[in-house]
Design an enzyme around this catalytic site. Structure first.
Site, PDB file in Angstrom:
ATOM      1  N   ASP A  59       7.919   7.839  55.270  1.00  0.00           N
ATOM      2  CA  ASP A  59       8.072   8.387  54.881  1.00  0.00           C
ATOM      3  C   ASP A  59       9.682   8.893  53.707  1.00  0.00           C
ATOM      4  O   ASP A  59      10.391   9.434  54.985  1.00  0.00           O
ATOM      5  CB  ASP A  59       6.821   9.653  54.450  1.00  0.00           C
ATOM      6  CG  ASP A  59       7.073  10.046  53.144  1.00  0.00           C
ATOM      7  OD1 ASP A  59       6.419  11.184  52.805  1.00  0.00           O
ATOM      8  OD2 ASP A  59       7.157   9.569  51.929  1.00  0.00           O
ATOM      9  N   HIS A  76      14.522   1.499  50.566  1.00  0.00           N
ATOM     10  CA  HIS A  76      13.583   0.835  51.747  1.00  0.00           C
ATOM     11  C   HIS A  76      14.013  -0.423  52.397  1.00  0.00           C
ATOM     12  O   HIS A  76      13.322  -0.657  53.489  1.00  0.00           O
ATOM     13  CB  HIS A  76      12.390  -0.021  50.245  1.00  0.00           C
ATOM     14  CG  HIS A  76      11.800   0.706  49.921  1.00  0.00           C
ATOM     15  ND1 HIS A  76      10.162   1.112  50.267  1.00  0.00           N
ATOM     16  CD2 HIS A  76      11.203   0.205  48.523  1.00  0.00           C
ATOM     17  CE1 HIS A  76       9.965   2.496  49.182  1.00  0.00           C
ATOM     18  NE2 HIS A  76      10.125   1.815  48.394  1.00  0.00           N
ATOM     19  N   LEU A 170       5.571  -5.271  74.314  1.00  0.00           N
ATOM     20  CA  LEU A 170       4.889  -4.445  73.319  1.00  0.00           C
ATOM     21  C   LEU A 170       3.543  -4.005  72.121  1.00  0.00           C
ATOM     22  O   LEU A 170       3.941  -5.355  71.695  1.00  0.00           O
ATOM     23  CB  LEU A 170       6.109  -3.644  72.373  1.00  0.00           C
ATOM     24  CG  LEU A 170       6.691  -2.913  70.625  1.00  0.00           C
ATOM     25  CD1 LEU A 170       5.705  -1.594  71.535  1.00  0.00           C
ATOM     26  CD2 LEU A 170       7.467  -2.477  70.453  1.00  0.00           C
TER      27      LEU A 170
END
Lengths: 285, 249
Positions: A59, A76, A170
């Site tokens: 966020d 972004h 991962l």
């Protein structure tokens, strides 16, 4: 802005008040320790008590850009770099699963220009990252309502998932067009389909069966529940993210905006996790 | 070991001790400052903490670690404080249902069917009068959380297949969030989404609070129940009153 560790900013008591051990010591590297363990020790962390699965609500991109007088697209892009760094660090430190909340169901209400930009960014990120994922042993999964995504993004996601399906170092899960409530409803629908096929009786539905039908049940290969859930930008809520899965997740809220979330912030979150008294007995998660 | 290396080791050891001492002192000082602040808030010495508005806080939830849920006196004190501040609805949760069992006789004795009906809440409620203020208290546990959702799924499936005997094997099954909300209400696991959730315990987790009700709830960790402070609650409510939510838009 108050620093993220200040309780007045995060509405939390000083972490020292909750520590059950004495203040963190800086242990000396031990002879024979693996490079990863040594790297963690140098940073004040113990490899054996790191979270196995970390979730993050990324966020603050737009606020970061606004604070600099820049368009949200720049925020972004900066957020993308922060995620790439977090993926790299997670792999380096032996975190087994990372789930990142990239785009919520509610985000579709944002201006079309921004939404279109984000869809394009996700497509570019996935496309550009596949080679790295293959090199680093990262498995990619995308969860959320794919039916709303552009066809090109659906295609590239599927291809990237297929290309990386054998990786296991991962598990990276990107939640795009995701809603925790919708995930629960979809799990219900899948169970109903099994009942329809006579593979299951309605009365046999329990928590375990339900959890198996959640998107994250299949996405995280043995680590469906995050041990640590990080949210940046000072907000103190889940915002419809991993509602079922976060029951025992240590919640770490930081005022740092996502594009600024780097190694130091990640270390702080991991250190906070390690300092917690997290005894849940034999509770079934 | 040579003398220079001994001196170096002693010097490093001393530096280490000093660093530890400084960290301990800083921790103690921070703790002291916060406790002083909370006491000053309790005495109403900060105007901003006396005058904030609580209208946005319609539903409050409190999660208590099971090790602390047995402390009945503290729970009662907490409820009294909340009532004093002006909270009208509190949902108390612990995963094992200790609170539900502890207060169950009182719940059964003073259940007010009407007070819960408009809130879609189950049976474990009572209306509390404390300091001449009324407050509705709901007691829930882990069985209202994940177990409740599984039961709701069970109900949805049963209703879907039993209600329509002509259901074709190939019909696409469509459930909506409204269906799930209705099913949860039907099994007594409905209830409002809290605006704010206070967590009392050593870990910063919501400990399985009903997932369906947690979408946009602000979550604040308050530390151990044993060391709860009235001023800390007031400060938490004040900070909540300053929050702005855009709900993802």
């Amino acid at each position: 802005m108050l620093p993220s560790h200040c309780p007045a900013a995060t509405h939390q008591l000083p972490t020292s008040a909750c520590r059950r051990t004495s203040p963190a010591a800086l242990p000396c590297p031990r002879a024979g320790a693996s490079p990863v363990a040594e790297a963690l020790l140098h940073r004040g962390l113990r490899a054996e008590s790191l979270p196995r699965h970390v979730a993050v609500v990324m966020d603050g991109n737009a606020r970061w850009a606004r604070a600099r007088g820049l368009p949200s697209s720049v925020g972004h892009e900066a957020g993308r770099r922060a995620l790439e760094e977090m993926v790299r660090l997670s792999g380096a430190w032996g975190i087994r699963a990372l789930t990142a909340f990239a785009f919520s169901n509610e985000n579709w209400s944002r201006p079309k220009v921004e939404v279109d930009f984000l869809m394009g960014l996700f497509e570019q990120v996935i496309h550009d990252s596949v080679a790295n994922f293959l090199r680093e042993g990262i498995r990619l999964r995308v969860i959320g309502d794919r039916s709303r995504l552009p066809v090109s993004l659906q295609k590239i996601s599927r291809e990237a998932e297929e290309a990386t399906r054998n990786n296991s170092l991962l598990n990276l899960t990107l939640a795009i067009s995701y809603s925790g409530r919708r995930e629960i409803v979809q799990a219900c629908r899948k169970l109903a389909e099994k009942v329809q096929r006579k593979a299951l009786r309605a009365e046999d539905i329990d928590e375990a069966l339900f959890a198996d039908e959640l998107a994250t049940g299949r996405a995280s290969d043995g680590f469906p529940y995050p041990d640590l859930l990080i949210r940046t930008s000072g907000e103190l809520r889940l915002s419809n993210f991993l509602l079922w899965q976060s029951a025992y997740s240590e919640l770490f809220f930081t005022d740092t905006l996502w594009p600024d979330f780097g190694e130091a912030d990640y270390l702080e979150a991991l250190s906070s996790f390690q300092s917690r008294d997290r005894r849940f007995g034999e509770r079934k998660l | 070991m040579s003398r220079p290396s001994v001196i170096i080791n002693l010097t490093l050891g001393l530096l280490w001790f000093i660093v530890h001492l400084a960290i301990n002192f800083f921790s103690l000082w921070s703790h002291l400052i916060y406790n002083i602040e909370y006491y000053l808030i309790s005495f109403g010495l900060f105007p901003k903490y006396r005058k904030f508005q609580l209208e946005r806080l319609k539903y409050l939830a409190v999660v208590v670690d099971i090790r602390e849920a047995k402390n009945v006196a503290k729970i009662k004190q907490l409820l009294c404080w909340l009532s004093t501040i002006g909270v009208k609805y509190v949902c108390l949760y612990d995963i094992d249902g200790v609170l539900k069992k502890t207060f169950e006789p009182a719940i059964n004795g003073s259940r007010d069917v009407n007070s819960g009906s408009y809130l879609d809440v189950g049976a474990n409620m009572k209306v509390l009068t404390c300091c001449q203020k009324e407050m509705t208290v709901e007691y829930i546990s882990g069985s209202d959380g994940k177990e409740g959702i599984a039961k709701a799924a069970n109900l949805l499936c049963s209703t879907y297949f039993n209600g329509d005997k002509d259901t074709c094997g190939n019909d696409e099954i469509v459930f909506t969030e409204a269906d799930m909300s209705g099913a949860l209400k039907a099994i007594g696991c409905g209830g409002p989404e809290p605006d704010l959730l206070l967590v009392y315990g050593p870990a910063r987790c919501h400990l399985g609070f009903p997932a369906w009700r947690l979408r946009y709830t602000e979550i604040m960790h308050m530390g151990p129940l044993n060391s709860m402070k009235y001023g800390a609650i007031v400060k938490a409510f004040y900070n909540f009153s300053k929050k702005y939510q855009n709900f993802g838009k």
